[in-house]
Design a protein around this motif. Sequence first.
Motif, PDB file in Angstrom:
ATOM      1  N   TRP A  94      40.990  45.987  42.074  1.00  0.00           N
ATOM      2  CA  TRP A  94      39.709  45.809  42.758  1.00  0.00           C
ATOM      3  C   TRP A  94      39.918  45.369  44.201  1.00  0.00           C
TER       4      TRP A  94
ATOM      5  N   VAL B 180      34.461  41.623  37.555  1.00  0.00           N
ATOM      6  CA  VAL B 180      35.781  42.259  37.497  1.00  0.00           C
ATOM      7  C   VAL B 180      36.696  41.512  36.528  1.00  0.00           C
TER       8      VAL B 180
ATOM      9  N   ALA C 290      33.077  38.998  42.637  1.00  0.00           N
ATOM     10  CA  ALA C 290      33.854  39.743  41.646  1.00  0.00           C
ATOM     11  C   ALA C 290      34.103  38.931  40.381  1.00  0.00           C
TER      12      ALA C 290
ATOM     13  N   SER D 152      42.006  43.630  36.097  1.00  0.00           N
ATOM     14  CA  SER D 152      41.705  44.641  37.121  1.00  0.00           C
ATOM     15  C   SER D 152      41.580  44.043  38.516  1.00  0.00           C
ATOM     16  N   TRP D 153      41.883  42.754  38.620  1.00  0.00           N
ATOM     17  CA  TRP D 153      41.666  42.033  39.876  1.00  0.00           C
ATOM     18  C   TRP D 153      42.413  42.666  41.041  1.00  0.00           C
TER      19      TRP D 153
END
Length: 225
Positions: A180, A172, A168, A176-177
Motif C-alpha cells: 500500500w 489496510v 490506512a 499489505s502495508w
Amino acid sequence: MFRALSLSIGQLGDPAFLKVLAKSLLLTLVIFAVLAFGLYWLLVWFFAWLGWGDGSGMAAATAAILIALASGWLLFRVIAIAVIGLFTEEIVEAVERKHYPREAAMATKASRAAQVRIALASVGRAIGWNLLALPLYILLLFTVIGPAIAFFAVNALLLGRDLGELVAARHVPKASWRDWLASTRGRRLQIGIVAAGLFMVPVANLLAPVLGAAMAAHMLHRKEA
C-alpha cells in the motif's frame, strides 16, 4: 489533490470535525506551552551555568525566549500530527460516513494502542529525519531560502506518510502495508505537500492536522483525489 482539499474544507462545519478540532487544538496548545515553558527555564538555567549573567538577566531571558519560540515553531508540526493521530478515527469516520458509506461499512476500527503507536512512530520519524537533514539545512543557510525549501520538502514527505498511515490503519491489512505504501507514494506526496504548505501559514496551520487527515481519507478512497 485540490478536490480532496476542497471536500475537506467543505466539511469543516461538521460537528465531528469541530469536536476533534477543539480537542486536538486544546491538547496541542497545552503540550506546546508546557514544552516551551520547560525549554525556557532549561535554557535560563543553562545560560546561568555557563556564567552568562545570573540566569535572570535580560540577555539570557531574551535569548531563552527566542530559542524556545523557534524550537516551538519547529516542533508544532510534530506535536500537532501526533495529537491528531489520537483523534483521526473520528475525522475519518465522518468523512467516510458522508462520502464513502460503503468503505465505512467495511472499515476496521483502529485500536487506541494502534493509534498511539502510529502517532509515536510519526514523532520519531519527524525528529529523526529532520536531525539527519540538519547538516543540509545548515549548509543551505548561505542561500537564505534554501533551508526553508529543504525543510518543506522533508516534512512534505513525512506528512504524506504520517497522514496516510493514520487512515490506512482502518482499511489496510498489516500484511499489505508495504504494498500500500508503494502504490500510494505519489498521492501521499501530494497530500504531504498541501499539508506542509498549510502548516506554514498562520491560522491555517491550526486547521492543518484536521484537514490533512480528511484529505488523506479522500486520497485513500478517490483515485482522482
